[in-house]
Design an enzyme around this catalytic site. Structure first.
Site, PDB file in Angstrom:
ATOM      1  N   HIS A 150       1.664   4.485  -2.780  1.00 16.71           N
ATOM      2  CA  HIS A 150       1.620   6.286  -2.723  1.00 16.71           C
ATOM      3  C   HIS A 150       3.000   6.670  -3.048  1.00 16.71           C
ATOM      4  O   HIS A 150       3.111   7.293  -3.841  1.00 16.71           O
ATOM      5  CB  HIS A 150       1.428   6.017  -0.911  1.00 16.71           C
ATOM      6  CG  HIS A 150       0.001   6.088  -0.826  1.00 16.71           C
ATOM      7  ND1 HIS A 150      -0.714   6.376  -1.075  1.00 16.71           N
ATOM      8  CD2 HIS A 150      -0.355   5.530   0.931  1.00 16.71           C
ATOM      9  CE1 HIS A 150      -1.736   6.838  -0.762  1.00 16.71           C
ATOM     10  NE2 HIS A 150      -1.572   5.961  -0.017  1.00 16.71           N
ATOM     11  N   HIS A 156       3.922   6.158  -6.720  1.00 19.85           N
ATOM     12  CA  HIS A 156       2.782   7.474  -7.078  1.00 19.85           C
ATOM     13  C   HIS A 156       3.426   8.625  -7.037  1.00 19.85           C
ATOM     14  O   HIS A 156       3.499   9.387  -8.324  1.00 19.85           O
ATOM     15  CB  HIS A 156       1.454   7.607  -6.384  1.00 19.85           C
ATOM     16  CG  HIS A 156       0.828   8.364  -7.155  1.00 19.85           C
ATOM     17  ND1 HIS A 156      -0.889   8.872  -7.046  1.00 19.85           N
ATOM     18  CD2 HIS A 156       0.543   9.358  -8.200  1.00 19.85           C
ATOM     19  CE1 HIS A 156      -1.833   9.075  -7.624  1.00 19.85           C
ATOM     20  NE2 HIS A 156      -1.376   9.947  -8.807  1.00 19.85           N
ATOM     21  N   HIS A 164       0.829  -1.107  -0.291  1.00 20.32           N
ATOM     22  CA  HIS A 164       0.249  -0.107  -0.183  1.00 20.32           C
ATOM     23  C   HIS A 164       0.788   1.160  -0.073  1.00 20.32           C
ATOM     24  O   HIS A 164       0.982   2.178  -1.015  1.00 20.32           O
ATOM     25  CB  HIS A 164      -0.995   0.300   1.199  1.00 20.32           C
ATOM     26  CG  HIS A 164      -1.946   1.049   1.271  1.00 20.32           C
ATOM     27  ND1 HIS A 164      -3.548   1.099   1.007  1.00 20.32           N
ATOM     28  CD2 HIS A 164      -1.405   2.712   1.877  1.00 20.32           C
ATOM     29  CE1 HIS A 164      -3.524   2.123   1.214  1.00 20.32           C
ATOM     30  NE2 HIS A 164      -2.947   2.608   1.887  1.00 20.32           N
ATOM     31  N   GLU A 165       1.983   1.347   0.926  1.00 16.11           N
ATOM     32  CA  GLU A 165       2.483   2.262   0.965  1.00 16.11           C
ATOM     33  C   GLU A 165       3.745   2.325  -0.303  1.00 16.11           C
ATOM     34  O   GLU A 165       3.970   3.495  -0.368  1.00 16.11           O
ATOM     35  CB  GLU A 165       3.314   2.684   2.254  1.00 16.11           C
ATOM     36  CG  GLU A 165       2.955   2.340   3.875  1.00 16.11           C
ATOM     37  CD  GLU A 165       1.804   3.696   3.633  1.00 16.11           C
ATOM     38  OE1 GLU A 165       2.055   4.934   3.385  1.00 16.11           O
ATOM     39  OE2 GLU A 165       0.478   3.785   4.681  1.00 16.11           O
TER      40      GLU A 165
END
Length: 604
Positions: free
Chosen positions: A396, A399, A392-393
């Site tokens: 980020h 991105h 998940h991190e």
């Protein structure tokens, strides 16, 4: 890394498991140089006040200088705060963080005149300024975004009055926060071992996940009995918060509080309404999942306190960090070589602070400054949840990396509306990979249930919250009163509708609205559901279409904040103005649920 009985000191963590903040500043002395530089730039930008309308060059110089100040200050603040996060007991970095925050206040104050001054320029004059200075082409979208605010911007005197009352208007949230976090005390309950333990908000979900139904019931009833003692006070704070939202919307000439809240992201209210309507239409899926939960728990009567206990016996999955890295790398292979190369760089080049140490900030996050690569803070534990958190991190982080390396500073920051898309795409691809490679039925059921719970909590539950927010704001806008009784009645009706007839909606849960802090940040929670839906749609396209979908997705990652979020998602292949992405996400939920039902029948 070898486990120890006590948390290691920061100095005991091997270097390969620590992030390299030296990539931001090689030393604190270099940090000090930039602090001095920003203070000089602050004086420069102050001197430009009152000159922005004089010429295109004056306007360009002010905007360029504002970017420069923001870029350097961001680097200053990120470094200080992340150094403190390594060990919050370190007085040196406590002081640096405080100094950085103080400098931020000075920056905000020095640049606060820029937007009002631009808004004061007549439209025709602003157009002429842009035509006279080619350098302003870079700021065309930014100026368009500022001038879009003009119909909702008041006179300088009125804006000054609103600014003065902003502290007062935050009172409902502040009061609720103090009551909820400082003053409320929950009673003792008896845990699984027969020990008396204090119920806290942090322990509440752990108790609801207990295999001992008595513990679940006792925690549930104790929590809501406590909130019930304060229900009229909390109803007053929530009512005041809603009235504040309605007041600001009316003063700024928005047709509704909902419109005012969506205006910043340039989101049409139909996106919000489509979400609620589509989820309502597909509530039978949620009811099926509830029915399966009841069946697998072998309960004659399913209560609200039975909704969090795992329905699949926990599978022991010990996942060392290096194994998690390898699994995530393999799972994200469908995103192509360009993404894979950056991911490898992130895993091997000091982006990640992996393990817990004494004084380290808890939880996980991705952050960084435009001028360097992003960073990820973890407190890695060797389990499935932490592997998903890492994926998940890193979503980020990548991105941010693609956005920062593609976009100029002005447009690098992506908006909250799309912030969870990349992280959720990574989680979806990881789950897809695990399901593709797992042959053990028990482990497969465990994974399916993990994913179904993510859907339930992020799509169905957050949409129910969004519907509640819309309802109570419309009631205030219609001149109706909100009371503890009316709030509880509305909330109960939603719970009955969303959970269906296979669960007994206990009266205690009617008060759940009283403990949700998100309701004081109006019309925010819907973004969780839309972001999850958009990500699920993109994940499906990546898996099914391959290269064309990957190219569109990487284009989205590289777009930052260069356009409105709806437009960026459209170019990636997801039209959130339609109901299709939500339907696609729910089709995935349906497929997963069907497989879970089949496996449950086989096991029975």
């Amino acid at each position: 890394m070898k486990k120890s009985k006590t948390l290691p000191r920061r100095s005991e963590i091997p270097a390969e498991y620590k992030w390299k903040l030296e990539d931001i500043y090689p030393s604190d002395a270099e940090w000090e140089k930039d602090v001095a530089k920003v203070k000089e730039l602050i004086e420069e930008i102050k001197a430009k006040q009152g000159s922005l309308a004089q010429s295109g060059k004056q306007l360009l110089d002010a905007l360029t200088l504002q970017d420069e100040i923001s870029k350097v200050f961001e680097q200053i603040y990120v470094y200080a705060r992340m150094r403190r996060d390594e060990d919050n007991t370190n007085a040196t970095y406590q002081a640096l963080t405080d100094r950085a925050a103080s400098l931020g206040t000075q920056v905000s104050s020095a640049t606060s005149y820029i937007q009002p001054e631009i808004l004061a320029i007549p439209d025709e004059q602003l157009r002429q300024l842009q035509e006279s200075e080619p350098g302003l082409d870079h700021y065309r979208f930014l100026l368009e975004e500022i001038t879009r605010q003009k119909p909702h911007t008041l006179s300088a005197q009125e804006e000054a009055i609103l600014a003065e009352v902003s502290e007062v208007s935050s009172a409902p949230s502040t009061i609720f926060g103090m009551l909820n976090n400082a003053d409320i005390r929950f009673p003792m309950i008896t845990d699984e071992q027969g020990e008396e333990v204090e119920l806290t908000k942090g322990r509440y979900i752990q108790f609801l996940e207990s295999k001992d139904r008595r513990v679940r019931k006792e925690a549930f009833e104790a929590l809501y009995k406590t909130y019930g003692k304060h229900k009229n006070t909390i109803a007053a704070t929530l009512t005041s918060s809603v009235k504040r939202d309605v007041f600001y919307a009316r003063v700024r000439k928005y047709p509704s509080a909902l419109r005012a809240a969506l205006f910043g992201d340039n989101i049409d209210p139909s996106v919000y309404d489509n979400l609620i309507a589509t989820i309502r239409e597909h509530l039978p899926l949620m009811h099926r999942y509830i029915r399966l939960r009841k069946k697998m728990l072998q309960l004659d009567e399913l209560h609200m306190y039975d909704l969090y206990v795992p329905i699949v016996k926990e599978v022991e999955m010990t996942i060392p960090y290096e194994e998690a890295v390898a699994t995530i790398t393999e799972a994200l292979r469908p995103l192509g070589d360009e993404y894979g190369q950056v991911l490898k760089k992130g895993f091997t080049s000091g982006w990640i602070d992996v393990y817990e140490n004494q004084g380290k900030t808890s939880g996980a996050y991705s952050w960084g400054a435009y001028t360097t690569h992003p960073y990820v803070l973890m407190n890695y534990q060797e389990n499935l949840n932490n592997m998903f958190t890492l994926a998940h991190e890193m979503g980020h982080a990548l991105h941010s990396y693609f956005s920062d390396t593609t976009q100029p500073y002005t447009y690098a920051q992506y908006r909250i509306f799309v912030a969870e898309v990349a992280s959720t795409v990574n989680e979806s691809l990881l789950m897809h990979h695990l399901l593709e490679t797992t042959t053990d039925k028990q482990q497969r059921m465990y994974l399916l249930n993990y994913y179904l719970e993510r859907f339930r909590g992020t799509v169905f539950r957050q949409t129910m919250f969004a519907e509640f927010e819309k309802l109570i704001h419309e009631q205030v806008e219609a001149g109706e009163a909100l009371t503890a009784e009316s709030l509880s009645s509305a909330y109960r009706d939603l719970n009955v509708a969303y959970h269906g007839s296979d669960v007994l909606v206990d009266s205690e849960v009617d008060l759940e609205w009283a403990r949700i802090p998100h309701f004081y940040n109006n019309f925010y929670v819907y973004k969780y559901a839309t972001g999850f839906s958009a990500a699920t749609s993109l994940y499906k396209q990546i898996v099914e279409e391959g290269a064309p979908a990957v190219e569109r997705y990487l284009g989205f990652l590289k777009s930052g904040g260069s356009d409105y979020p709806i437009n960026l998602l459209k170019r990636a292949g997801v039209d959130m103005t339609s109901t299709e992405p939500i339907r696609e996400a729910l089709a995935v939920f349906d497929d997963l649920l069907s497989e879970m039902e089949t496996l449950a029948d086989e096991k029975a």
